[in-house]
Design a protein around this motif. Sequence first.
Motif, mmCIF file in Angstrom:
data_model
loop_
_atom_site.group_PDB
_atom_site.id
_atom_site.type_symbol
_atom_site.label_atom_id
_atom_site.label_comp_id
_atom_site.label_asym_id
_atom_site.label_seq_id
_atom_site.Cartn_x
_atom_site.Cartn_y
_atom_site.Cartn_z
ATOM 1 N N LYS A 1 0.839 -1.205 0.000
ATOM 2 C CA LYS A 1 0.000 0.000 0.000
ATOM 3 C C LYS A 1 0.872 1.253 0.000
ATOM 4 O O LYS A 1 0.579 2.235 -0.700
ATOM 5 C CB LYS A 1 -0.920 -0.003 1.226
ATOM 6 N N GLY B 1 -4.820 2.006 -4.918
ATOM 7 C CA GLY B 1 -5.683 0.982 -4.360
ATOM 8 C C GLY B 1 -6.937 0.809 -5.190
ATOM 9 O O GLY B 1 -7.215 1.558 -6.124
ATOM 10 N N GLU C 1 2.250 1.682 -3.459
ATOM 11 C CA GLU C 1 1.228 2.262 -4.335
ATOM 12 C C GLU C 1 1.216 3.784 -4.244
ATOM 13 O O GLU C 1 1.115 4.490 -5.253
ATOM 14 C CB GLU C 1 -0.161 1.744 -3.943
#
Length: 592
Positions: free
Chosen positions: A338, A478, A341
């Motif tokens: 995450k 996401g 990202e």
Amino acid sequence: MKSVKYQLDIADVSAHLISVTLCFTPSSPVHELMLPAWIPGSYMIRDFARNIVAITACDKFGGLKLQQLDKQRWQLQCNDSPVTVSYQLYAYDLSVRAAYIDDEVAVLNPASLCLSVNTLEALPHRVNISKPQSRVTEDWQVATGLTRCQGTEFLGFGEYSAANYQVLIDSPILLGKFTLTEFVIAGISHYLVVTGDNLTNLDRFADDLSRLCQQQVNVFGSLPADLISYWFLLWVTEDGYGGLEHLNSTLLLCSRFDLPAPEQTLVDENYQNLLALCSHEYFHTWWVKRLKPAVFQQYQLTAEQYTRQLWLYEGFTSYYDDLALIRAGLIDSKTYIKTLEKTISRVTRNPSDDQQSLIDSSFTAWTKFYKQDENAVNAVVSYYAKGALLALCLDASLRSCNSSLDDVVRQLWQRYLVSGTPDNALHNVLTELGFAELATQSDKWLTQAAALPLAELLPALGLTLTLRPMQHGDDFGGEADAENLPFIGAQTKPLNGLLQLTQVYRGGSAHQAGLMSGDQLLALDNRKISPASLPQLLKRYPNGSTLTVHFYRKDRLLQSQLTLNAAQQQVAVLTVAEPALCDSWLQQALPD
């Protein structure tokens, strides 16, 4: 032995004034005194001398002629007698780069306080720090990477020394009431100094920090040979964030709520950011403070000093800072992915990704990256974020050949530690390690203003990358709640109940409608806009809708036609396609 000596006295806490007395024996009839224009590691002219409010010079015969030559230099006429230069500075810069004094803490960067004496910079430099005479400073102590002189107690006020002027200005000094925790890495004491009275678990913080440091040591194989101790100087404030690397220390700024709560077991987002900051600055112990661009072997501190290599030093460091967290077991793979990202999205969201190369971003840092304006998203590439993605591309390419970026980093460290890196250092090392094709490809990645081939390379790390349109200003990747929502193509902020455009993306809906940064939105399709209502309103229109937008531009009421489209700006969605391959990378293992 001759030396240059400074006496530091906090003259007035409320007025934020510090008095400095500089003493030296002249080696010529004329000396030039200079205060740096910038501090190494932060590539912007800061003009520290502007904070000098008074300055005089004398010797045993009386006053000496001291003529200011420019914004930061003075010419001193000397006799054959020791000289004393006395001056006061204003110290109220709430950052890790200069000096700050209040009733809780004093943060003293010698680069912003201590005048150099030309021809004497190579002599030992001594600093005597006096304890402020005030009720609020009774419990104050001193924390610094400077060497304690004989008679100065550990954490005590008194005299400290540096081998020369360059070492002096690379050694921040922290005064105040603080808590100290020690941990040992490879036989070297590391000190965590945290200011203030905080509701936190410092033992847990020190343990986590120790694990992070060990991961960075693992990259290089050992600590630098000249490192005697290391200091994390953490300045805790109501709201702040930042860090600056130094030779054997780092000065860090954070919010008190970035620290872990006493019973906290998980690493939340705030604490993760603080750990990553510590990780980043510690990596610089090798990567900038010792290995550095050849042009930085001797810092020239009167003006900008250009290099095309900040992508290497800040970008690679940014790659390893987050990676150390998962390799130290402080976050899990889901959290790391995450985070990755977000790093990818910070680059791919901005039109600047195909506007400025990494080489140019490094070279123009002084005037572009460090002085960003509302057009930065269209014009300025971050050598931190995109440099980290370049490191990711290299690591993926190398691991597919049973090597890793660690091998390259260690080779750069070993080959160029003494001389500093030339602009083609990465190319040379990749070629020497047998990766000539990758060396040529990396040159293109560095010199071309174009997106990096992340989607093609990340499968080597077990990841699949897809890009989707950005849906709102805080969208950093996401899976999306819904696909292809309209986006106005601008960043906004609330202002007096209205929504003001702060950045307009080149080619986006707002740009095509003729909207500008600074415009204040009033209504869309004759419906009032507020910070809360705009996202809800946009959900009710399909892509391609053309609506009337009313807005203020300064004191004029205007209208235009705004066509809603999916954002041209793209954010990252990462999925783990091959868990074993991904885990191997994240745990530093290589395939057989």
